[in-house]
Enzyme design. Structure first.
Site, mmCIF file in Angstrom:
data_model
loop_
_atom_site.group_PDB
_atom_site.id
_atom_site.type_symbol
_atom_site.label_atom_id
_atom_site.label_comp_id
_atom_site.label_asym_id
_atom_site.label_seq_id
_atom_site.Cartn_x
_atom_site.Cartn_y
_atom_site.Cartn_z
ATOM 1 N N HIS A 79 -12.697 -4.109 3.852
ATOM 2 C CA HIS A 79 -11.085 -4.199 4.115
ATOM 3 C C HIS A 79 -10.823 -3.255 5.287
ATOM 4 O O HIS A 79 -10.372 -4.525 6.049
ATOM 5 C CB HIS A 79 -10.707 -3.659 2.902
ATOM 6 C CG HIS A 79 -9.209 -3.543 3.195
ATOM 7 N ND1 HIS A 79 -8.017 -3.955 1.134
ATOM 8 C CD2 HIS A 79 -8.092 -3.654 3.441
ATOM 9 C CE1 HIS A 79 -7.222 -3.594 1.768
ATOM 10 N NE2 HIS A 79 -7.094 -4.041 3.007
ATOM 11 N N HIS B 177 -6.705 -2.904 9.832
ATOM 12 C CA HIS B 177 -8.436 -3.945 9.358
ATOM 13 C C HIS B 177 -9.500 -4.426 10.532
ATOM 14 O O HIS B 177 -9.444 -5.791 11.083
ATOM 15 C CB HIS B 177 -8.214 -5.307 9.019
ATOM 16 C CG HIS B 177 -7.384 -5.486 7.703
ATOM 17 N ND1 HIS B 177 -5.839 -6.654 6.440
ATOM 18 C CD2 HIS B 177 -6.756 -4.459 6.895
ATOM 19 C CE1 HIS B 177 -6.053 -5.772 6.391
ATOM 20 N NE2 HIS B 177 -6.029 -5.182 5.550
ATOM 21 N N HIS C 208 -2.642 2.087 8.617
ATOM 22 C CA HIS C 208 -3.944 1.285 7.432
ATOM 23 C C HIS C 208 -4.352 0.093 9.231
ATOM 24 O O HIS C 208 -2.807 -0.146 9.271
ATOM 25 C CB HIS C 208 -3.578 0.959 6.726
ATOM 26 C CG HIS C 208 -4.862 -0.137 5.594
ATOM 27 N ND1 HIS C 208 -5.746 -0.015 5.847
ATOM 28 C CD2 HIS C 208 -4.661 -1.582 5.402
ATOM 29 C CE1 HIS C 208 -6.149 -0.727 5.171
ATOM 30 N NE2 HIS C 208 -5.238 -1.922 4.878
ATOM 31 N N GLU D 250 -17.858 11.833 22.045
ATOM 32 C CA GLU D 250 -16.384 12.643 21.702
ATOM 33 C C GLU D 250 -16.277 12.461 19.819
ATOM 34 O O GLU D 250 -15.543 12.941 20.070
ATOM 35 C CB GLU D 250 -15.150 11.726 22.327
ATOM 36 C CG GLU D 250 -15.714 10.576 22.124
ATOM 37 C CD GLU D 250 -14.356 9.111 22.405
ATOM 38 O OE1 GLU D 250 -13.434 9.373 22.581
ATOM 39 O OE2 GLU D 250 -14.771 7.802 22.447
ATOM 40 N N GLU E 269 0.615 -1.464 0.122
ATOM 41 C CA GLU E 269 -0.474 -0.176 0.118
ATOM 42 C C GLU E 269 1.098 1.495 0.567
ATOM 43 O O GLU E 269 0.519 2.353 0.333
ATOM 44 C CB GLU E 269 -0.844 -0.216 1.353
ATOM 45 C CG GLU E 269 -1.999 -1.505 1.740
ATOM 46 C CD GLU E 269 -2.557 -0.999 0.168
ATOM 47 O OE1 GLU E 269 -2.680 -0.799 -0.225
ATOM 48 O OE2 GLU E 269 -3.794 -2.442 -0.058
#
Ligand code: 13P
Ligand code: ZN
Length: 276
Positions: A210, A141, A139, A169, A115
């Site tokens: 994803h 999952h 990133h 919040e 990525e």
């Protein structure tokens, strides 16, 4: 100074381990990058041994010559604190922002995360949008956020509003909202372009079926942002598991009052009338 003794490297490793402990990084899932400060590059310069130039797969001219700490492709977040030299690397970008070379780490071979185009294009957008304040792209999952991409409409409006409602919040932590990328093939330039387009407006981009990308100034803020979004998603999953509709919730006017007291701007496009 040794790379592994530098404070910014310790912060990177702790964040990776925190993500692992949250259960967001099965196998090699997720990736992390940090745009190094010039003084941090100098701090560890003695250990930097540049390798061959390789194409990034996209072009990030605003990041020309910058150095990044980045996790390796196929490497496990679980192993970042156990075998750091094998799990991540320091890369340098060339003077066009089109190629990178590994200067430290990945001692057993390999390359930066698949990525990398998304990370670098997000960094480039954030350098412009924040005047260089943002340095971390993350990133992961996280299961609850991913679960919601199977039941909510894949729009910025639906996700932002639901996530804001589930924890008071949230509108204070991510007042700009969150963006949603429909399902796309990961690892390439197309998903990087779509994600970085959203990062012009938001600090959070959710990838349908994803995971999630977050951007922030430092490790604590960026991890905290991911954690806040995922916690809110978890509450929505619990509520929806108990019954399909909420009995009561935070209303558009409640958000408007909150915005005044907390001095945040909440875009009106997220404060539409809707069913509970
Ligand atoms: P990498 O192992 O290449 O970082 O890929 C993991 C991932 O989450 C892809 O989206
Ligand atoms: Zn992923």
């Amino acid at each position: 100074m040794k790379v592994l003794d530098a404070e910014f490297v310790k912060g990177f490793m702790r964040m990776a381990d925190d993500g692992w402990n949250q259960g967001w990084h099965e196998r090699n899932g997720g990736n992390l990058s940090y745009r190094m400060k010039p003084e941090e590059v100098e701090e560890v310069r003695e250990e930097l041994k540049p390798g061959e130039w390789r194409p990034i797969g996209t072009s990030v001219p605003k990041l020309a010559g910058e150095y990044f700490l980045v996790t390796g492709s196929g490497k496990y977040f679980r192993n970042v604190i156990i075998k750091p030299e094998d799990s991540f690397c320091i890369i340098e970008l060339d003077d066009k922002g089109e190629n990178y070379r590994i200067c430290w780490g990945l001692v057993n071979g390999g390359r930066p995360t698949s990525e990398l185009p998304s990370h670098l294009m997000n960094h480039e957008v954030k350098v412009i949008a924040t005047g260089g304040k943002h340095r971390v792209i993350y990133h992961a999952h996280p299961a609850n956020t991913i679960a919601l991409t199977f039941v909510l409409p894949l729009t910025d409006e639906a996700f932002t509003r639901e996530l804001w409602e589930m924890a008071t919040e949230c509108p204070v932590v991510f007042p700009a909202g969150v963006g949603v990328v429909p399902w796309m093939v990961p690892g390439g330039r197309d998903i990087a372009v779509a994600t970085s387009e959203l990062m012009k407006k938001y600090d959070v981009a959710i990838w349908a079926h994803h995971g999630m990308f977050c951007s922030g100034e430092d490790f604590d803020l960026t991890f905290g942002l991911m954690h806040t979004v995922e916690k809110s998603a978890e509450i929505l999953v619990k509520v929806r598991s108990m019954q399909p509709y909420k009995r009561q919730t935070i209303t558009p006017d409640d958000f408007r009052h909150l915005a005044v007291d907390f001095k945040v701007e909440l875009p009106e496009k997220f404060l539409f009338e809707k069913e509970l």
